[in-house]
Design a protein around this motif. Sequence first.
Motif, PDB file in Angstrom:
ATOM      1  N   VAL A 271     -39.223   4.878  -5.773  1.00  0.00           N
ATOM      2  CA  VAL A 271     -39.774   5.724  -4.716  1.00  0.00           C
ATOM      3  C   VAL A 271     -39.263   7.148  -4.859  1.00  0.00           C
ATOM      4  N   LEU A 272     -37.967   7.290  -5.148  1.00  0.00           N
ATOM      5  CA  LEU A 272     -37.359   8.619  -5.252  1.00  0.00           C
ATOM      6  C   LEU A 272     -37.840   9.390  -6.469  1.00  0.00           C
ATOM      7  N   ASP A 273     -38.468   8.697  -7.435  1.00  0.00           N
ATOM      8  CA  ASP A 273     -39.076   9.400  -8.564  1.00  0.00           C
ATOM      9  C   ASP A 273     -40.330  10.157  -8.141  1.00  0.00           C
ATOM     10  N   ARG A 412     -25.647  31.392  -0.578  1.00  0.00           N
ATOM     11  CA  ARG A 412     -26.492  32.495  -0.127  1.00  0.00           C
ATOM     12  C   ARG A 412     -27.947  32.284  -0.534  1.00  0.00           C
ATOM     13  N   LEU A 413     -28.154  31.597  -1.666  1.00  0.00           N
ATOM     14  CA  LEU A 413     -29.509  31.429  -2.167  1.00  0.00           C
ATOM     15  C   LEU A 413     -30.244  30.260  -1.534  1.00  0.00           C
ATOM     16  N   THR A 414     -29.496  29.347  -0.894  1.00  0.00           N
ATOM     17  CA  THR A 414     -30.081  28.086  -0.455  1.00  0.00           C
ATOM     18  C   THR A 414     -31.288  28.277   0.451  1.00  0.00           C
ATOM     19  N   ASP A 415     -31.173  29.191   1.411  1.00  0.00           N
ATOM     20  CA  ASP A 415     -32.223  29.341   2.407  1.00  0.00           C
ATOM     21  C   ASP A 415     -33.560  29.757   1.801  1.00  0.00           C
ATOM     22  N   ARG A 416     -33.543  30.455   0.667  1.00  0.00           N
ATOM     23  CA  ARG A 416     -34.801  30.928   0.118  1.00  0.00           C
ATOM     24  C   ARG A 416     -35.192  30.214  -1.184  1.00  0.00           C
ATOM     25  N   SER A 417     -34.511  29.075  -1.414  1.00  0.00           N
ATOM     26  CA  SER A 417     -34.817  28.345  -2.654  1.00  0.00           C
ATOM     27  C   SER A 417     -36.079  27.517  -2.492  1.00  0.00           C
ATOM     28  N   THR A 418     -36.905  27.518  -3.522  1.00  0.00           N
ATOM     29  CA  THR A 418     -38.004  26.562  -3.627  1.00  0.00           C
ATOM     30  C   THR A 418     -37.809  25.900  -4.973  1.00  0.00           C
ATOM     31  N   LEU A 419     -37.209  24.735  -4.907  1.00  0.00           N
ATOM     32  CA  LEU A 419     -36.632  24.172  -6.121  1.00  0.00           C
ATOM     33  C   LEU A 419     -37.420  22.946  -6.580  1.00  0.00           C
ATOM     34  N   SER A 420     -37.245  22.629  -7.843  1.00  0.00           N
ATOM     35  CA  SER A 420     -37.971  21.508  -8.415  1.00  0.00           C
ATOM     36  C   SER A 420     -37.397  20.197  -7.985  1.00  0.00           C
ATOM     37  N   LYS A 421     -38.165  19.158  -8.130  1.00  0.00           N
ATOM     38  CA  LYS A 421     -37.785  17.824  -7.642  1.00  0.00           C
ATOM     39  C   LYS A 421     -36.706  17.213  -8.510  1.00  0.00           C
ATOM     40  N   ALA A 422     -35.573  16.812  -7.817  1.00  0.00           N
ATOM     41  CA  ALA A 422     -34.528  16.087  -8.543  1.00  0.00           C
ATOM     42  C   ALA A 422     -33.895  15.045  -7.666  1.00  0.00           C
ATOM     43  N   ALA A 423     -34.077  15.146  -6.355  1.00  0.00           N
ATOM     44  CA  ALA A 423     -33.433  14.193  -5.447  1.00  0.00           C
ATOM     45  C   ALA A 423     -34.483  13.515  -4.617  1.00  0.00           C
TER      46      ALA A 423
END
Length: 423
Positions: A271-273, A412-423
């Motif tokens: 599912v997490l994949d 500092r970067l977390t709030d504006r991150s749009t990150l790829s799927k890993a979790a």
Amino acid sequence: MSLFAIRDYRRLFGAQVIALFGTGLTTVALGLLAYDLAGPRAGMVLATALTIKMVMYVVIAPLAAAYADRLPRRTFLVLLDVVRGAVVLALPLITEVWHIYVLIGVLQAASAAFTPTFQAVIPDIVTDKSDYTRALSASQVAYTMESLLSPVLAALALAFISYSRLFLGTSAGFLVSALLVLSTRIPNARPSAQTRAWDRAASGIRTFLATPRLRGVMALNLVLAAAGSIVVVNTVNYVRDGLGGSQSGVAWMLATSGSGTLLAALVLPRVLDRVAARTVMMTGAGVLLGGTAAAVALAATGLTTWAATAVVWAVIGVGMALVVTPTGNVLRASVAPDAVPAAFAAQFSLSHLAWLITYPIAGWLGTNAGFTATWSVLAALAATGALGAVLLWPASDARPTATTTAPATQARLTDRSTLSKAA
């Protein structure tokens, strides 16, 4: 298979599994010991013992993590296993309730120091990124299997022996764990960049407070603890007094909850994949809310049947797996590689802080006000945690990925991150 081809990891994992099963047997036996000493007030005794455990975890775990790079880690882990084995060996000899509190304090102080030290060792032994991710998953599977199989083994054993003999098995488990650790080549720790103990202890917590998705994880910890306390603390009295069950009945009901956890954990990797961790964990929070509401309905309507209780306990088990299983990947994906041990140590302490709140409610309020009122309070706490998680962890931040950014910059970067799927 490449993960378990690593000799030292294989032995450390074996030590973890054996110690976990020993701890699981201790939990079952401790509940039955409390019932023998306190009868209807067993929930209060067990809640007090577990509260002592949580205090030790919240206070000692971050300090142990702070000094982990200054200690001979293999010797330290072996010593802690020996201490735990000796304490558990003394538990069946006690005759007063306060004896439980003293021994549990010592036992859990050792466990609180063991866990972050053990977690800090893994990335030094498993250096490949993908293998390290598998190591995190394997550790979670071990916890899941323990939650299922320890009560089952206890139920089978209790058909032939008294619960006091379970303590002997636990003690032996800790000693075997110590031997496995002793046979492992554990490298020296890399010195931390922070020189002061408080800076090292607090660095992971500061990262949690600065990162939206980790603040969401903190709120989900409250949901997990509120629902889980019903199972951990109140099963003994609910089964023995409400259902008229035996010692084995207590173990089997705990195993029912563990079965729900195991089934969910077997399905979740695939599912997490495809599904973001946030979606899975929020779904788990919803399942736990449903489980606590159903428990309140059971108590309020007097529907104290084995079948109904087993269904509710299994639902809570499923919800716990949905929340817990993705947590390791979310942590690892939210911080720089050198900050992973601090993040895990912070989650260890913060999650146990939530249990520190809910254990006394389940035990002390449950003894004095009854299950309906107590479980209503816990359900309200679970709802508060779920709402907090939704507000603190934005849906746009649902797919974190690992980064090598320095911890301060990452925050500092977390709030504006749009990150790829890993979790």
